[in-house]
Design a protein around this motif. Sequence first.
Motif, mmCIF file in Angstrom:
data_model
loop_
_atom_site.group_PDB
_atom_site.id
_atom_site.type_symbol
_atom_site.label_atom_id
_atom_site.label_comp_id
_atom_site.label_asym_id
_atom_site.label_seq_id
_atom_site.Cartn_x
_atom_site.Cartn_y
_atom_site.Cartn_z
ATOM 1 N N LEU A 278 0.890 -1.126 0.043
ATOM 2 C CA LEU A 278 0.105 -0.043 0.119
ATOM 3 C C LEU A 278 0.876 1.192 -0.010
ATOM 4 C CD1 LEU A 278 -3.148 0.962 0.044
ATOM 5 C CD2 LEU A 278 -2.729 1.264 2.687
ATOM 6 N N GLY A 279 0.931 1.945 -1.178
ATOM 7 C CA GLY A 279 1.855 3.139 -1.242
ATOM 8 C C GLY A 279 3.136 2.554 -1.250
ATOM 9 N N PRO A 280 3.974 3.383 -0.335
ATOM 10 C CA PRO A 280 5.541 3.162 -0.388
ATOM 11 C C PRO A 280 5.783 1.788 0.604
ATOM 12 C CG PRO A 280 5.172 4.944 1.059
ATOM 13 C CD PRO A 280 3.799 4.787 0.129
ATOM 14 N N GLY A 281 4.710 1.492 1.585
ATOM 15 C CA GLY A 281 4.877 0.538 2.578
ATOM 16 C C GLY A 281 3.996 -0.762 2.401
ATOM 17 N N SER A 282 3.504 -1.264 3.509
ATOM 18 C CA SER A 282 2.860 -2.694 3.097
ATOM 19 C C SER A 282 1.924 -2.587 4.581
ATOM 20 C CB SER A 282 3.675 -4.015 3.263
ATOM 21 O OG SER A 282 4.546 -3.955 4.420
ATOM 22 N N THR B 249 3.726 -0.665 7.928
ATOM 23 C CA THR B 249 5.116 -0.488 7.882
ATOM 24 C C THR B 249 5.437 0.265 6.656
ATOM 25 O OG1 THR B 249 5.468 -2.512 9.119
ATOM 26 C CG2 THR B 249 7.250 -1.595 8.153
ATOM 27 N N LEU B 250 6.072 1.550 7.130
ATOM 28 C CA LEU B 250 6.686 2.564 6.197
ATOM 29 C C LEU B 250 8.237 2.297 6.184
ATOM 30 C CD1 LEU B 250 6.087 4.853 4.020
ATOM 31 C CD2 LEU B 250 6.360 6.249 6.006
ATOM 32 N N PRO B 251 8.926 2.048 4.952
ATOM 33 C CA PRO B 251 10.408 2.105 5.059
ATOM 34 C C PRO B 251 11.115 3.377 4.960
ATOM 35 C CG PRO B 251 9.617 1.281 2.782
ATOM 36 C CD PRO B 251 8.464 1.446 3.791
ATOM 37 N N LEU C 194 9.470 2.387 9.811
ATOM 38 C CA LEU C 194 8.431 2.971 10.970
ATOM 39 C C LEU C 194 7.106 2.173 10.679
ATOM 40 C CD1 LEU C 194 7.486 4.979 13.188
ATOM 41 C CD2 LEU C 194 6.841 6.772 11.281
ATOM 42 N N THR C 195 6.465 1.658 12.063
ATOM 43 C CA THR C 195 5.418 1.007 11.907
ATOM 44 C C THR C 195 4.356 1.316 12.744
ATOM 45 O OG1 THR C 195 6.591 -1.171 11.442
ATOM 46 C CG2 THR C 195 4.430 -1.339 12.352
ATOM 47 N N ALA C 196 2.911 1.751 12.403
ATOM 48 C CA ALA C 196 1.720 2.202 13.128
ATOM 49 C C ALA C 196 0.931 0.916 13.229
ATOM 50 C CB ALA C 196 1.376 3.025 12.617
ATOM 51 N N GLN C 197 0.439 0.515 14.647
ATOM 52 C CA GLN C 197 -0.307 -0.576 14.843
ATOM 53 C C GLN C 197 -1.335 -0.302 15.476
ATOM 54 O OE1 GLN C 197 1.847 -4.523 15.731
ATOM 55 N NE2 GLN C 197 0.506 -4.259 17.687
ATOM 56 N N VAL C 198 -2.513 -0.858 15.121
ATOM 57 C CA VAL C 198 -3.849 -0.620 15.935
ATOM 58 C C VAL C 198 -4.206 -2.256 16.259
ATOM 59 C CG1 VAL C 198 -5.983 0.115 16.051
ATOM 60 C CG2 VAL C 198 -4.187 1.236 14.725
ATOM 61 N N ALA D 170 3.140 2.654 17.997
ATOM 62 C CA ALA D 170 3.868 3.180 16.903
ATOM 63 C C ALA D 170 5.547 2.425 17.438
ATOM 64 C CB ALA D 170 4.002 4.485 17.225
ATOM 65 N N ILE D 171 6.298 2.136 16.306
ATOM 66 C CA ILE D 171 7.325 1.503 16.610
ATOM 67 C C ILE D 171 8.554 2.041 15.434
ATOM 68 C CG2 ILE D 171 8.441 -0.867 16.685
ATOM 69 C CD1 ILE D 171 5.724 -2.092 16.921
ATOM 70 N N TYR D 172 9.641 2.502 15.888
ATOM 71 C CA TYR D 172 10.641 2.719 15.208
ATOM 72 C C TYR D 172 11.855 1.912 15.160
ATOM 73 C CZ TYR D 172 14.432 5.697 13.082
ATOM 74 O OH TYR D 172 15.574 6.309 12.152
#
Length: 811
Positions: A511-515, A537-539, A546-550, A561-563
Amino acid sequence: RSPATLVRAATVPMPSPAPVRASPVAESRAAPVRPVAAQVEPSAGPTFRRDPLDLPLLEEDRWREWLLAPVINGEARAEAAFLVQDPVTGRLAVELETARRWRLVIDPDAVLSFQGQPFLPLDAVDGATWSIDPVELTLTLDAPGAAFQAYALELGERERPIPRTGFGGFLDYDLLATVGEGVDRRLDGLAEAGVFGEFGTLVSSVQLEDVTRDSDLVRLDTTFARDFPDQRATLRVGDGLTTGGAFARAVRFGGLHYGTNFATDPNFVTFPLPAIGGLADQRSVVEVIVDNITRSTSDVPAGPFSIANLPVVTGAGEVQLKITDLLGRERIVTQGYYVSPRLLREGLHEFGYEAGFEREDFGSESFDYGDPIATATHRYGLSEAATLEVHAEAAPERIGAVAGGALRVGRFGVVTGGLGGSLHDDAGSGGFGQATLESTLGPLNLSLRTRYAGADFRQHGDGPNTPRRVDEARLGVDLGRAGRLGLFALNQSRRERRDSRAVSASYTVPLGPGSLIVNAAHTLTPDAETALTASYTLPLGAQRNLTAQVSGDEDDRQVRAIYRRSRGASDLGLDYRLAAETGSARKRVDLRMDYQTSHAGLRLDAEAVDGDTAGRLGVDGSIALVDGEVAVSRRIGRAFGIVDLAGLEGVPVFLDNRRAGTTDAEGRLVLPDLRPYQSNRVRVDMENLPLDAHGDGEAVAVPFDRAGLKLDLGIRRYRGMTARLVDASGTPLPGGLFLEDGRGAITALVGKDGLAEVQGFELSDRAIVTLEGVAAGEDELAPPVTFRCPVRPPAAGDDPMPFVGDVTCGS
């Protein structure tokens, strides 16, 4: 050979042939002529006699001999060929051994004998045409691909490296300190010590609990192992795991184990790989294309050919051959395949036999062994599509066995199953059954598994939590650019606990630049619960993301949020993760850092949960000894090596093109995490070494498992100097004179006015060395003169070629 003469083996009356003029170029026949018993050819041809003990004999006295350069299907051959020809009929025969080198299909009934040597008539090669050019002395032979013997080509077969080991030992340590609010403050650790050599490896590990207070030391495993790479087998004495196979679980025990160990030959593929073949009318280039990716390119000669051990991945797929001949014409051959690691190659054995005592309370008791046990597991490849497996085990009050195997069903998949039973003194007899289906059909991956154990069935390691029945179903769907969907269902029935049933689903899509990854799970029994997680997850570069999780369930919902930052291609440096979480139940911030140096590894885990902080600080590393050299390192892993660069400090060393560390003050470095039984390529950049360093700077390490070795990169440090070489009267030695020591290691070349460049002193050289050289006399009649020059190694310094003054040489 002399002009053609034919040795007559039997006298058969023949009419005298009429004179016939031989054509300069004899063309091929239109139909083959086959000799038969008691057949008399027409007057224009030879007469044959069949001897039951010898090859058929050709009887004729007019055959012409040729020594020609062959051109077969447009390809010139390097070796000349000896042929004989009947100038009347144009019939041509080539030596049988030459025909074999040409890979022609040979009809034994057509073989003739000329002057005691076997020959193959070319008219016995179906579909072949030929011509002779008497000026260029060439033979042009054209034959269809079916006229040649099959050519077999193996892909993926690489030369097996020979492992070696030094003599030494190692000590691995791992210490972990826990501090903070609301946690038990303590210091724990693990340690493992080993001794290795040509005899094998002896390793023992211990667990240290709460070292600062009520310390307790618990032994974990103690094992002596001897690998036999040539047999792909291992003998192990001591603690270990039994070989369960497909029908039983592995159980900890102490005793004797002997079995196959394919890890001693990592390049060996145990499961059958597909093969594909084709037909080439001329020498051609064949490209192997697996799933639309070109995997190899090879040359094949004319004729049928087959390519085995195709480099494919497990599962179903499609392989293509693109055949391009000398004229650029292309043909495509397509074939589907299905490959599974559950199958063994035809005729291949895999086995494990154990006898000892079952280990109990592992991790809490050092020497708690229970009843004696014995197990045997054996797999055998019946064919490329079927593998047989048998597992048997015994204890004082129980015996049991399961027999089954795996069967490939075309391109549909692999079916695995087994039936068995056990007999127990108290529980009686019990039955067992298991069946599995694995299939890949285009974008679908399907796996179905069911396992049933009767109430009275017993195996090693069974307990109250052992399931009586397990049913699993997995389905993966590749949706291409739309992502991938996975479904899973589980049903478990236990002996002494409630049944459990659950389903889950996962969906992954770029999805876009990430997955984006979405997971959902729902338990049906014993309690109905649902959980949902979605993460994106966005490279942010090669080493950062960087990962955003719900996530949430009925009781709690969280946002996290994880870096992350990794070390990348290097084994050294910092790797860390920083995360923050908030939700209805708690708020949390946590940090995890891992820093690896050449000599140790450091870890830090810290977290703050609703105002309470806690953390863990760990350090790990190894002390290694190989062939008398001691060095410290981060954890050495399965195998390691010690590099010695002749005292060169701070030199970067690369392992498989990634930086593995730098040498210490003594020029040594431990290389951990070498791959056992595989080629590990080690190198240094020679351009970054001082001028007095010489050598290749490369080596290949192939260690044994849990062992180490010394690595010689061929680096030697040599010092040089310049000097003025004179004789006893002070006269410079003649220019062009070459001198060397007895070993040829230290040399000197004299130039103008006796100035010489002396090279080859090693750093360790301290003694005076005598260089000898022989010079011609001043005139042609004068005898040669031998000069002996005593030279002292130059003192250490910054000048790579210091001038040491005059050196007086005797004669």
